[in-house]
Design a protein around this motif. Structure first.
Motif: not given
Length: 371
Positions: A4-9, A185-187, A211-212, A217-218
């Motif tokens: 989540d931190d990486a996605a936000n950055l 399928n997601a996210p 960051l990518l 990762a999940p």
């Protein structure tokens, strides 16, 4: 760092694109410049043709009068900010000659400055890379001239090697992102993937890669049952348009310029000579010699992705890609792939225009039995 931190950055970098400037930063307008050469000198780089749609700066009526109606939205936004002095602290702005919009932006910027409607800084540099094997000596002279314009020494071999490894890491992470589009399928959806990719234009390769990887990762890998869609045409930064298209299938082959044309191809080894040869032969450049090489590459990638349908949309002021659409349509139809042409799409579509496009897309795909 959490996913989540990486996605936000990544999403914050995309939201702020081109609006946070630091002294001695070098601006780039247009596609096709081998940015690894600048990263290797330690110069911070900012991309100026992808300014936020909401970042409207009005330099006044005199500037507006000088900009003719055919000038596209991205160039207009840049010119108003340029005239207002928003880029004064930049060391230079490099305009890519083989990008149509960039050439227009360069010519208008010079004219605004000549008329006294824009500041005398920063330095404006035209990067004229010829996309043909026989032009390599010319291209090398262009690189020498660039260093002179920038007042910079070429990168050392060690610095270029380090930057090269960063770019190799970025390329691998971007390939992983593409694979997630094709088998998840997601996210990660197409709009998110575009956002995360474009965010990297304000980052060094290693940082972007890290960051990518963290953001991905999940992500669970699972086949998508939705129709496999390709996307071609004009550059898009409006995620709502992506969301509309993605609601009808998986955009597994995104060939819009901001995705397909950056970063430019890397050679097998990091030398200025090899980097220029790779950039000059990059098959995602529309000005590649011979003229049909670009469209052949685009079609080959759509076929390799096994698209069920390809969505085409064009900028209202497009005067390049649209000429190839009939040929692309025939080639895809011959291969059993439908092309849905949304026509001219405003770069900042309203909710009403999106609703119209949604109806057009749904109707066409339904007639073809894809929804």
């Amino acid at each position: 760092m959490t996913s989540d931190d990486a996605a936000n950055l990544l999403e914050n970098a995309f939201a702020l694109r081109g609006t946070v400037l630091s002294k001695d930063m070098i601006g780039i307008f247009g596609e096709g410049f081998p940015e690894i050469l600048l990263h290797a000198t330690g110069a911070p780089v900012t991309c100026l043709h992808i300014l936020p749609q909401e970042d409207i700066v009005d330099a006044g009526h005199n500037v507006s009068q000088c900009i003719e109606p055919f000038v596209d939205h991205a160039v207009q936004r840049f010119l108003h900010r340029f005239a207002c002095g928003c880029f004064n602290d930049l060391r230079a702005i490099i305009f890519c000659r083989d990008d149509t919009a960039a050439l227009v932006a360069y010519q208008y910027a010079l004219e605004l400055r000549r008329l006294g409607l824009a500041p005398a800084t920063p330095k404006l540099v035209l990067w004229n890379l010829v996309h043909a094997p026989h032009a390599h000596e010319f291209n090398m002279r262009q690189l020498e001239t660039l260093w002179q314009h920038l007042g910079s020494a070429p990168p050392t071999p060690d610095a270029l090697s380090r930057a090269f490894q960063d770019e190799v890491a970025r390329a691998q992470a971007l390939e992983d992102l593409t694979e997630c589009l094709r088998a998840t399928n997601a996210p990660v959806r197409a709009g998110t993937a575009m956002t995360w990719r474009v965010a990297g234009r304000w980052m060094a390769g290693g940082q972007h890669a890290d960051l990518l990887r963290a953001a991905l990762a999940p992500v669970a890998q699972a086949p998508r049952a939705a129709p496999r869609l390709g996307l071609i045409g004009a550059a898009i930064t409006h995620t709502a348009l992506y969301d509309m298209i993605d609601s009808y299938g998986a955009v597994i082959c995104d060939m819009q310029p901001l995705v397909a044309a950056w970063p430019v191809d890397l050679p097998d080894h990091p030398t200025p000579d090899a980097i220029l040869k790779a950039a000059a032969s990059d098959r995602d450049c529309q000005r590649l010699v011979p003229p049909d090489a670009y469209t052949d590459t685009l079609i080959d990638r759509l076929l390799a992705a096994k698209c069920d349908a390809v969505i085409c949309q064009l900028h209202p002021h497009d005067d390049v890609f649209g000429w190839d659409v009939p040929h692309i349509t025939r080639r895809l139809n011959d291969a059993g792939i439908a092309l849905v042409n949304l026509g001219f799409v405003d770069p900042v579509p309203t909710d009403q225009s999106l609703a119209v496009l949604d109806t057009v897309l749904r109707t066409d795909l339904k007639q073809r039995g894809l929804v």
